[in-house]
Design a protein around this motif. Structure first.
Motif, mmCIF file in Angstrom:
data_model
loop_
_atom_site.group_PDB
_atom_site.id
_atom_site.type_symbol
_atom_site.label_atom_id
_atom_site.label_comp_id
_atom_site.label_asym_id
_atom_site.label_seq_id
_atom_site.Cartn_x
_atom_site.Cartn_y
_atom_site.Cartn_z
ATOM 1 N N SER A 97 -13.157 -13.560 27.893
ATOM 2 C CA SER A 97 -11.871 -12.873 27.731
ATOM 3 C C SER A 97 -11.582 -11.916 28.875
ATOM 4 O O SER A 97 -10.419 -11.691 29.229
ATOM 5 C CB SER A 97 -11.845 -12.116 26.400
ATOM 6 N N LYS A 98 -12.618 -11.361 29.455
ATOM 7 C CA LYS A 98 -12.426 -10.424 30.580
ATOM 8 C C LYS A 98 -11.858 -11.153 31.797
ATOM 9 O O LYS A 98 -11.055 -10.589 32.550
ATOM 10 C CB LYS A 98 -13.752 -9.740 30.914
ATOM 11 N N VAL A 99 -12.257 -12.397 31.975
ATOM 12 C CA VAL A 99 -11.726 -13.207 33.077
ATOM 13 C C VAL A 99 -10.247 -13.495 32.837
ATOM 14 O O VAL A 99 -9.415 -13.365 33.737
ATOM 15 C CB VAL A 99 -12.519 -14.531 33.216
ATOM 16 N N TYR A 100 -9.922 -13.888 31.610
ATOM 17 C CA TYR A 100 -8.524 -14.199 31.283
ATOM 18 C C TYR A 100 -7.633 -12.966 31.401
ATOM 19 O O TYR A 100 -6.515 -13.048 31.906
ATOM 20 C CB TYR A 100 -8.428 -14.780 29.866
ATOM 21 N N GLU A 101 -8.124 -11.833 30.935
ATOM 22 C CA GLU A 101 -7.333 -10.599 31.006
ATOM 23 C C GLU A 101 -7.034 -10.239 32.457
ATOM 24 O O GLU A 101 -5.904 -9.889 32.808
ATOM 25 C CB GLU A 101 -8.104 -9.458 30.321
ATOM 26 N N GLN A 102 -8.039 -10.332 33.314
ATOM 27 C CA GLN A 102 -7.870 -10.004 34.725
ATOM 28 C C GLN A 102 -6.883 -10.949 35.409
ATOM 29 O O GLN A 102 -6.107 -10.541 36.285
ATOM 30 C CB GLN A 102 -9.226 -10.067 35.434
ATOM 31 N N ALA A 103 -6.889 -12.222 34.975
ATOM 32 C CA ALA A 103 -6.037 -13.235 35.616
ATOM 33 C C ALA A 103 -4.649 -13.321 34.995
ATOM 34 O O ALA A 103 -3.815 -14.104 35.447
ATOM 35 C CB ALA A 103 -6.724 -14.600 35.541
ATOM 36 N N GLY A 104 -4.399 -12.539 33.942
ATOM 37 C CA GLY A 104 -3.085 -12.562 33.309
ATOM 38 C C GLY A 104 -2.823 -13.809 32.489
ATOM 39 O O GLY A 104 -1.671 -14.232 32.358
ATOM 40 N N VAL A 105 -3.879 -14.391 31.905
ATOM 41 C CA VAL A 105 -3.744 -15.566 31.029
ATOM 42 C C VAL A 105 -3.754 -15.085 29.578
ATOM 43 O O VAL A 105 -4.620 -14.307 29.177
ATOM 44 C CB VAL A 105 -4.906 -16.559 31.245
ATOM 45 N N LEU A 106 -2.798 -15.532 28.788
ATOM 46 C CA LEU A 106 -2.802 -15.207 27.367
ATOM 47 C C LEU A 106 -3.990 -15.903 26.713
ATOM 48 O O LEU A 106 -4.199 -17.102 26.913
ATOM 49 C CB LEU A 106 -1.506 -15.686 26.714
ATOM 50 N N PHE A 107 -4.771 -15.163 25.940
ATOM 51 C CA PHE A 107 -5.979 -15.719 25.349
ATOM 52 C C PHE A 107 -5.963 -15.494 23.846
ATOM 53 O O PHE A 107 -5.876 -14.353 23.376
ATOM 54 C CB PHE A 107 -7.210 -15.065 25.972
ATOM 55 N N LEU A 108 -6.028 -16.594 23.084
ATOM 56 C CA LEU A 108 -6.047 -16.543 21.627
ATOM 57 C C LEU A 108 -7.435 -16.917 21.132
ATOM 58 O O LEU A 108 -7.936 -18.005 21.439
ATOM 59 C CB LEU A 108 -5.017 -17.501 21.037
ATOM 60 N N ALA A 109 -8.068 -16.023 20.371
ATOM 61 C CA ALA A 109 -9.422 -16.242 19.869
ATOM 62 C C ALA A 109 -9.373 -16.507 18.369
ATOM 63 O O ALA A 109 -9.196 -15.569 17.579
ATOM 64 C CB ALA A 109 -10.297 -15.025 20.168
ATOM 65 N N PRO A 110 -9.510 -17.757 17.938
ATOM 66 C CA PRO A 110 -9.341 -18.099 16.526
ATOM 67 C C PRO A 110 -10.548 -17.846 15.632
ATOM 68 O O PRO A 110 -10.404 -17.785 14.414
ATOM 69 C CB PRO A 110 -9.013 -19.589 16.570
ATOM 70 N N THR A 111 -11.753 -17.694 16.210
ATOM 71 C CA THR A 111 -12.934 -17.562 15.353
ATOM 72 C C THR A 111 -13.896 -16.458 15.775
ATOM 73 O O THR A 111 -14.893 -16.236 15.087
ATOM 74 C CB THR A 111 -13.727 -18.887 15.303
ATOM 75 N N SER A 112 -13.636 -15.769 16.851
ATOM 76 C CA SER A 112 -14.562 -14.743 17.348
ATOM 77 C C SER A 112 -14.261 -13.393 16.699
ATOM 78 O O SER A 112 -13.136 -12.907 16.758
ATOM 79 C CB SER A 112 -14.458 -14.627 18.869
ATOM 80 N N THR A 113 -15.285 -12.793 16.109
ATOM 81 C CA THR A 113 -15.071 -11.602 15.278
ATOM 82 C C THR A 113 -15.604 -10.303 15.866
ATOM 83 O O THR A 113 -15.400 -9.241 15.292
ATOM 84 C CB THR A 113 -15.724 -11.815 13.901
ATOM 85 N N SER A 114 -16.280 -10.344 17.016
ATOM 86 C CA SER A 114 -16.848 -9.122 17.586
ATOM 87 C C SER A 114 -15.768 -8.110 17.925
ATOM 88 O O SER A 114 -14.793 -8.428 18.618
ATOM 89 C CB SER A 114 -17.638 -9.445 18.853
ATOM 90 N N PRO A 115 -15.893 -6.857 17.461
ATOM 91 C CA PRO A 115 -14.915 -5.820 17.800
ATOM 92 C C PRO A 115 -14.753 -5.610 19.301
ATOM 93 O O PRO A 115 -13.700 -5.145 19.762
ATOM 94 C CB PRO A 115 -15.488 -4.568 17.121
#
Length: 357
Positions: A97-115
């Protein structure tokens, strides 16, 4: 110019297919996820989204952090990619997710629960499932309703296991439930027998397992072989038919958290279940439902934003009051966490899951 700005500029001028990535352990731990995506894609592309069809690019992350990061970088380097759906486990999703955030890609996580997924002021990351804090609290409430007062916790020493174990323990303390032991590893069956004997001596009422599949089923199986006769509970990562396939009689009575009930009488749930059965010849589970909801939610947000730019779609997701999915209604808080999504309990009875009231 940043990659995020380049992506927004390119997508703002594009009228081609809307490119959406999906990262998941498709070969080894699919659990209906691919099928849920494909059913949603077929339905969406019958009419299209803001004048275009969605092009779905699927990559197998092999449940590996290294592969997950490689996929994240590859998707991010492609300026045609608007959004990505994935990965299955928090151990892969959080770093990716850190890679996607930096690159400006919308990222949807359907099953990951870590805060940790939504910490730090992220703007492009959305969790489509209750987090460990919410699930841990729900499981602690269930334990309290069963009058369990002394509980042992067996957890995976990874992002998911630690997070869920911590959340369960924090919520358990509020209900005056004692966590008599926390264990993340064992040497052999004799080591497990010593553990079980210690738990019995301490008046243990139940065991909470914060593990994902297939390890969770194997641990319960080994605990039963070591003489454990206590009730066992687990989080949403044990919500899989493979729990019963692997554990067989050892998992009888195990209670797990889930967010999807295929027996729900809601018309949209009934339509989804019937369409899935007709298309794939099986009843959909949580992973199929989450995949289906993820792509439909994304399409609805693109339509609302009238844009394929990730920032515009993210703004639309945060503004929506409620979006009705087959796994439940969703809205999002400022950090991208889902609000007030219903959690259901399932118990293994006579070799199959039964939904608890």
């Amino acid at each position: 110019m940043s990659m995020s700005a380049e992506r927004a500029m390119k997508l703002g001028k594009s009228s081609d297919e809307i490119v959406v990535g999906a990262a998941w352990p498709f070969a080894d731990r699919n659990d209906g996820f691919k099928e849920g995506l494909e059913l949603a894609l077929e339905e969406i592309n019958q009419t299209g989204v803001i004048g275009s069809k969605i092009k779905l690019e699927q990559k197998d992350d092999l449940s590996s952090v290294t592969d997950g990061l490689t996929i994240a970088q590859n998707f991010s380097n492609d300026l045609n990619v608007t959004a990505v759906i994935g990965d299955r486990s928090s151990a892969v999703t959080v770093p990716a997710s850190k890679v996607y955030e930096q690159a400006g890609v919308l990222f949807l996580a359907p099953t990951s629960t870590s805060p940790k997924l939504t910490e730090g002021g992220v703007s492009h990351i959305f969790r489509l499932i209750p987090n460990d804090t919410q699930i841990g609290a729900e499981m602690a409430d269930y334990a309290n309703s069963k009058m369990y007062k002394n509980i042992a916790v067996f957890y995976a020493n990874d992002e998911y296991g630690r997070g869920l174990a911590n959340s369960f323990e924090d919520s358990a303390k509020i209900s005056d439930i004692q966590i008599i032991d926390r264990v993340s590893d064992y040497k052999d069956i004799d080591d497990l027998r010593r553990l079980v004997n210690k738990w019995n001596a301490l008046g243990c009422d139940a065991v909470f397992v914060a593990e994902a599949m297939p390890d969770g089923a194997n641990i319960i199986l080994e605990l039963r072989k070591a003489g454990l006769n206590l009730p066992v509970m687990g989080g949403d990562a044990l919500d899989s038919d493979s729990l019963i396939e692997i554990g067989e009689k050892a998992v009888e009575g195990v209670v797990v958290a889930s967010i999807f009930n295929p027996n729900d009488t809601d018309p949209k749930v009934r339509d989804f279940v019937e369409s899935y059965k007709s298309r794939f010849g099986a009843e959909p589970n949580k992973y199929a439902a989450q995949a289906y909801d993820s792509l439909h939610l994304l399409a609805a947000a693109i339509t609302e934003a009238d844009s394929r730019k990730p920032a515009d779609i993210a703004a639309a997701l945060r503004k929506q009051e409620t979006w009705p999915g087959v796994s439940g209604d969703r809205s999002f808080d400022a950090s991208g966490d889902v609000n007030d999504m219903h959690i259901v309990m399932k118990q293994v009875k006579q070799g199959q899951f039964e939904y608890l009231k």
